[in-house]
Design an enzyme around this catalytic site. Structure first.
Site, short mmCIF file in Angstrom:
data_model
loop_
_atom_site.label_atom_id
_atom_site.label_comp_id
_atom_site.label_asym_id
_atom_site.label_seq_id
_atom_site.Cartn_x
_atom_site.Cartn_y
_atom_site.Cartn_z
N GLU A 117 0.47 -1.68 0.32
CA GLU A 117 0.61 -0.07 0.00
C GLU A 117 0.74 1.33 0.03
O GLU A 117 0.25 2.61 0.18
CB GLU A 117 -1.09 -0.11 1.08
CG GLU A 117 -2.45 -0.39 1.01
CD GLU A 117 -3.27 -0.71 1.93
OE1 GLU A 117 -3.03 -0.20 3.41
OE2 GLU A 117 -3.94 -1.50 2.29
N GLU A 137 -10.74 -1.99 15.85
CA GLU A 137 -11.29 -3.16 15.57
C GLU A 137 -11.00 -3.80 17.15
O GLU A 137 -12.46 -4.90 17.60
CB GLU A 137 -11.14 -3.91 14.72
CG GLU A 137 -11.75 -3.37 13.63
CD GLU A 137 -11.68 -1.24 13.20
OE1 GLU A 137 -12.17 -0.67 13.37
OE2 GLU A 137 -10.57 -1.45 12.69
N THR A 150 -8.04 5.70 16.86
CA THR A 150 -7.33 5.11 16.18
C THR A 150 -6.83 6.52 15.17
O THR A 150 -7.17 6.53 13.74
CB THR A 150 -6.39 3.88 15.83
OG1 THR A 150 -7.67 3.70 15.30
CG2 THR A 150 -6.63 3.28 16.89
N ASP A 176 -18.03 1.76 12.56
CA ASP A 176 -16.10 2.30 11.84
C ASP A 176 -15.94 3.03 10.80
O ASP A 176 -15.52 2.72 10.03
CB ASP A 176 -16.34 1.03 10.95
CG ASP A 176 -14.73 0.07 11.26
OD1 ASP A 176 -14.24 1.06 10.74
OD2 ASP A 176 -14.54 -0.76 10.17
N TRP A 199 -8.88 3.87 2.32
CA TRP A 199 -7.80 4.84 2.69
C TRP A 199 -6.94 4.87 1.38
O TRP A 199 -6.32 6.28 1.05
CB TRP A 199 -6.60 3.55 3.53
CG TRP A 199 -6.13 2.74 2.68
CD1 TRP A 199 -6.93 1.35 2.73
CD2 TRP A 199 -5.17 2.79 1.72
NE1 TRP A 199 -6.44 0.49 1.78
CE2 TRP A 199 -5.28 0.75 1.27
CE3 TRP A 199 -4.12 3.30 1.44
CZ2 TRP A 199 -3.83 0.87 0.56
CZ3 TRP A 199 -3.58 2.56 0.43
CH2 TRP A 199 -4.21 1.85 -0.51
N CYS A 204 -7.59 -13.30 8.82
CA CYS A 204 -6.67 -13.66 8.21
C CYS A 204 -7.25 -14.39 6.95
O CYS A 204 -6.66 -14.30 5.79
CB CYS A 204 -5.39 -14.03 8.40
SG CYS A 204 -5.13 -12.72 9.70
N HIS A 205 -8.11 -15.72 7.01
CA HIS A 205 -7.97 -16.45 5.81
C HIS A 205 -9.45 -16.05 5.49
O HIS A 205 -9.23 -17.03 4.41
CB HIS A 205 -7.65 -17.93 7.04
CG HIS A 205 -6.26 -18.72 7.16
ND1 HIS A 205 -5.79 -18.62 6.40
CD2 HIS A 205 -5.60 -17.95 8.45
CE1 HIS A 205 -4.94 -19.17 7.08
NE2 HIS A 205 -4.80 -19.06 7.85
O1 LIG Z 1 -9.50 1.62 13.53
C1 LIG Z 1 -8.24 0.87 12.96
O2 LIG Z 1 -7.51 1.01 14.54
C2 LIG Z 1 -7.55 0.69 11.81
C3 LIG Z 1 -6.50 0.19 11.51
C4 LIG Z 1 -6.46 0.55 10.35
C5 LIG Z 1 -4.63 -0.12 10.10
O3 LIG Z 1 -4.53 0.09 10.58
O4 LIG Z 1 -4.86 -0.70 8.79
C6 LIG Z 1 -7.71 -0.37 9.30
C7 LIG Z 1 -9.01 0.14 10.00
N1 LIG Z 1 -8.71 0.23 10.89
C8 LIG Z 1 -10.11 0.34 9.27
O5 LIG Z 1 -11.25 0.11 9.28
C9 LIG Z 1 -10.14 -0.07 7.21
O6 LIG Z 1 -10.62 -0.03 6.85
C10 LIG Z 1 -9.28 -0.48 7.18
C11 LIG Z 1 -8.20 -1.10 5.51
C12 LIG Z 1 -7.10 -1.10 6.18
C13 LIG Z 1 -6.29 -1.57 4.53
O7 LIG Z 1 -5.29 -0.62 4.95
O8 LIG Z 1 -6.67 -2.32 3.86
N2 LIG Z 1 -6.36 -0.25 7.07
C14 LIG Z 1 -7.37 -0.34 7.74
CA LIG Z 2 -11.39 0.70 11.61
#
Ligand SMILES: O=C(O)c1cc(C(=O)O)c2c(n1)C(=O)C(=O)c1cc(C(=O)O)[nH]c1-2
Ligand SMILES: [Ca+2]
Length: 743
Positions: free
Chosen positions: A92, A206, A263, A328, A415, A637-638
């Site tokens: 990313e 989360e 966060t 969220d 993001w 993860c899976h």
């Molecule tokens: O609430 C959090 O602390 C947090 C952290 C992250 C992260 O650090 O990648 C994501 C999210 N939320 C989140 O809601 C989200 O949709 C998300 C997508 C991604 C990604 O890298 O694809 N990270 C995150």
């Molecule tokens: Ca989040």
């Protein structure tokens, strides 16, 4: 591409593996790097050939004045070089390019320095990251990039450190832990450097954490200040007056036990003139506001943009996008600073398209609301009251009854960075549409180290083994949409949109060549005309792209670079959403293009001959038990039904050795320090793991059966699924239209 001739050094302190190419360019850049300090970064605008800051300039508009590659010449764009990361998880990062050297990160927070002209690796450092922390990464072990300053490269790691590396040698200069290791924090975001401070946030809302950002001295790594985004336990007092004020907007408790959330896991921007640092603050922990703050309240500073003083961390103002956040709906999405003429007046503004589906234009001096409109269909609010700047919320409570709501936790935009074209004046948003059922888990119990959203549907998710994955993919692709849209921020309206085949597509780059560049989940990298949205060029990247491209110039030649590596939230755990091709290249690559580039990628070898399932006696009850346990423990993860990132291990069809050792692997982990696969003996018994095994094997048997079905049956099924997909698409459109009718 570049062979590894280099020497391998082991850093005394961290035992990090540093691989270094013993080549000249590293020495040549030393001089220019040491000059890369405050003045040069503030004036990044004057160096269009470099990409020195995360969003190219402090205002982060991701617009490059370079135009050798433009709407007329882009047809001749070709691959200049490709470099392989050797990893198979999400990529990313935004590469930083300074005087011909590129600094970029990969999965697991690895750092690479590369000769930007030809793709030769100068050094790479894995920082000896503790991969067992990967269990706390909600959305893949990704990293969004480095910051570079005065001869050093800075990176936040998935195991919660902020590390400064020597830009020339790749060796660690200092290394600080910036999280409370007893809580499930991780870091995925890129640090920002402002006035001698390197600033980093973290993630984990989360699971349940309390959000904050911290500033460290660039030279020594000494902590300068820390800004918490949500109040802690009021009984302990407050760190600042701002938090005291914030605490008045929280009702009941004990949110501080789960952390409260907030966060700062991705966006920041800086205005040197106003000397304000803007940070994007995330969702509540737990998501469920009825549990988190049962007496109601806005819950500051969740889902807010907060302006702070970069030298002291002092609060200046905030604007909250989603008061009382419960879905969220993070406001961590990309922040762009610009000046707009609104009602005949020149305004210094800040723009954001957070997850909640509204596009905001805010006065960045005062934090006052200027305008907003929804850029995707939304159902949680009818609009934003222009007087108060607060959303007019619909009957969106899920306290008594579940609510199907738009957008989903994936957001109308996640993001993936937007860009602003200074020529068209439009903002280009990687957008998506998907609904989610929010429901109150009345029996919620906080489980440390696990997802704690307070949503029943997420806790009790099951995916019976007999469900045809082809059907799920066909319907999933139709129920979730992804597109690139050009948005006019002054008039708050869509100008054009280009549909993609599914959601979860890449960040974007705007250039003075009337181009918008974007990769997509299907594995193509494309150029669109900024004014019309016409697709002008496309390259088969052989791997899903989520990362944003950058552009730079060396000796009068313009280059465009992008990482190709499917992953992140959807890419990791919902490999099924439908825009993924059957055979993609399994490893990450950094792809760089120039006019008349002549390189090509070798064709993808179709190697996926999945092993046969095992002959395993298992009754329906055991399989159902395994289904539940799998979706409680392994799903993040899976993936649901074990359909995760196709580049990862496919649990539907394990090899004989994995079958054999399944119990030992799940209970004890498998080389966790290297792979991230931790042991679950604290949570699962041998019988539990046997049930999970039975479930996965049954999924595998059904997958094999479908694979071996006759050609006629497959064609017939394909036709039926297309019809079902079209019907789904129709109902989703009607649903979105109704949801959107009020706003
Ligand atoms: O609430 C959090 O602390 C947090 C952290 C992250 C992260 O650090 O990648 C994501 C999210 N939320 C989140 O809601 C989200 O949709 C998300 C997508 C991604 C990604 O890298 O694809 N990270 C995150
Ligand atoms: Ca989040």
């Amino acid at each position: 591409m570049a062979g590894l001739l280099g020497l391998v050094l082991s850093h005394g302190l961290a035992h990090a593996t540093l691989t270094r190419e013993n080549t000249a360019p590293a020495e040549a850049i030393q001089e220019s790097l040491t000059r890369l300090a405050a003045e040069r970064l503030v004036n990044a605008e004057e160096e269009p050939g470099n990409w020195m800051l995360h969003g190219r300039t402090y205002g982060e508009d991701r617009y490059s004045p370079l135009k050798q590659i433009n709407d007329q010449t882009v047809a001749n764009l070709g691959l200049a070089w490709a470099w392989e990361t050797g990893t198979n998880r999400g990529l990313e990062a935004t590469p930083i390019v300074v005087d011909g050297v590129m600094y970029v990160t990969g999965s697991w927070s690895e750092v690479y320095a590369i000769d930007a002209r030809n793709g030769t690796l100068l050094w790479r450092n894995d920082l000896d990251v503790d991969k067992t922390r990967g269990q706390y990464a909600c959305c893949d072990v990704v990293n969004r990039g480095v910051a570079v300053w005065n001869g050093k490269v800075y990176v936040g790691t998935i195991d919660g450190r902020l590390v400064a590396l020597d830009a020339v040698t790749g060796e660690i200069v200092w290394d600080v832990v910036t999280i409370d290791k007893s809580r499930p924090y991780t870091i995925t975001g890129a640090p920002r450097i402002v006035k001698g401070n390197v600033i980093i946030g973290n993630g984990g809302a989360e699971f349940g954490v309390r959000g904050y950002i911290t500033a460290y001295d660039v030279e020594t790594g000494e902590q300068k200040w820390r800004f918490y985004t949500v109040p802690g336990n009021p009984a302990d007092g407050f760190e600042s007056d701002a938090l005291k004020m914030a605490a008045e907007t929280w009702g009941g408790g004990p949110w501080w036990e789960i952390g409260g959330g907030g966060t700062v896991w991705d966006s920041m921007a800086y205005d040197p003139e106003l000397d304000l640092l803007y940070i994007g603050v995330g969702n509540g922990a737990p998501w469920n506001k009825h549990i988190r703050s049962p007496a109601g309240g806005d819950n500051l500073f969740l889902s807010s943009i907060v302006a702070i003083k970069p030298e002291t961390g002092e609060y200046v103002w905030h604007y909250q996008t989603t008061p009382g956040e419960g879905w969220d709906y993070t406001a961590t999405q990309h922040i762009i600073l610009t000046d707009l003429t609104i009602d005949g007046q020149q305004r210094k503004v800040l723009m954001q398209a957070p997850k909640n589906g509204f596009f905001y234009v805010i006065d960045r001096e005062t934090g006052k609301f200027i305008s907003a409109d929804n850029y995707v269909p939304v159902s949680w609010a009818e609009g934003i009251d222009p007087e108060t700047g607060r959303p007019i919320q619909t009957n969106n409570s899920y306290e008594r009854w579940p609510k199907l709501q738009l957008p989903s936790p994936l957001g109308g935009h996640n993001w993936m960075p937007m860009c602003l074209s200074r020529d068209t004046g439009y903002v280009y948003i990687p957008s998506q549409e998907m609904a989610m059922l929010y429901d109150n888990d009345t029996e919620f119990e906080y489980i440390p180290g696990y997802w704690n959203t307070g949503m029943k549907v997420m806790k009790d998710v099951v995916f019976p083994a007999w469900i045809d994955h082809d059907l799920v993919m066909a319907l999933g692709a139709k129920a979730a949409k992804g597109y690139l849209q050009a948005w006019d921020p002054v008039n708050q309206r869509q100008v054009w949109k280009v549909e993609h085949e599914g959601l979860w597509n890449g960040g974007v780059l705007c250039t003075a060549g009337n181009l918008v560049m974007q990769g997509n989940g299907k594995g193509y990298f494309a150029a669109y005309a900024a004014d019309t949205g016409h697709k002008l060029w496309e390259f088969d990247a052989q791997n899903g792209i989520v990362a944003p491209p950058v552009t730079y110039e060396i000796d009068g030649e313009q280059y465009i670079s992008v990482l190709a590596g499917w992953g992140g939230s959807v890419g990791l755990s919902f490999g099924m959403v439908g825009n993924v091709r059957e055979n993609m290249y399994p490893y990450g690559r950094l792809l760089t293009f120039k006019l008349n580039g002549k390189e090509s990628l070798p064709p993808v070898q179709v190697t996926k001959k999945l092993p046969e399932p095992m002959d395993l006696e298992a009754d329906g009850d055991l399989i159902a038990k395994g289904d539940k346990l799998y979706h409680h423990n392994c799903v993040y993860c899976h993936g649901p039904g074990a359909i995760s990132n196709p580049n990862m291990v496919d649990l539907r069809r394990m090899d004989a050795e994995t079958h054999e050792n399944f119990i030992a692997i799940v209970l004890g982990g498998r080389d966790a320090h290297k792979t991230g696969m931790i042991g679950f003996s604290d949570h699962l018994s041998v019988e539990d793991v046997q049930a999970i095994h039975a479930y996965l094997n049954k999924v595998g048997e059904n997958t094999l059966e479908r694979e071996q079905a006759s050609g006629f049956w497959k064609t017939f099924k394909g036709a039926i699924y297309s019809v079902l997909g079209a019907i789904t698409s129709f109902f989703v459109s009607i649903f979105n239209w109704i949801m959107n009718a009020g706003s």
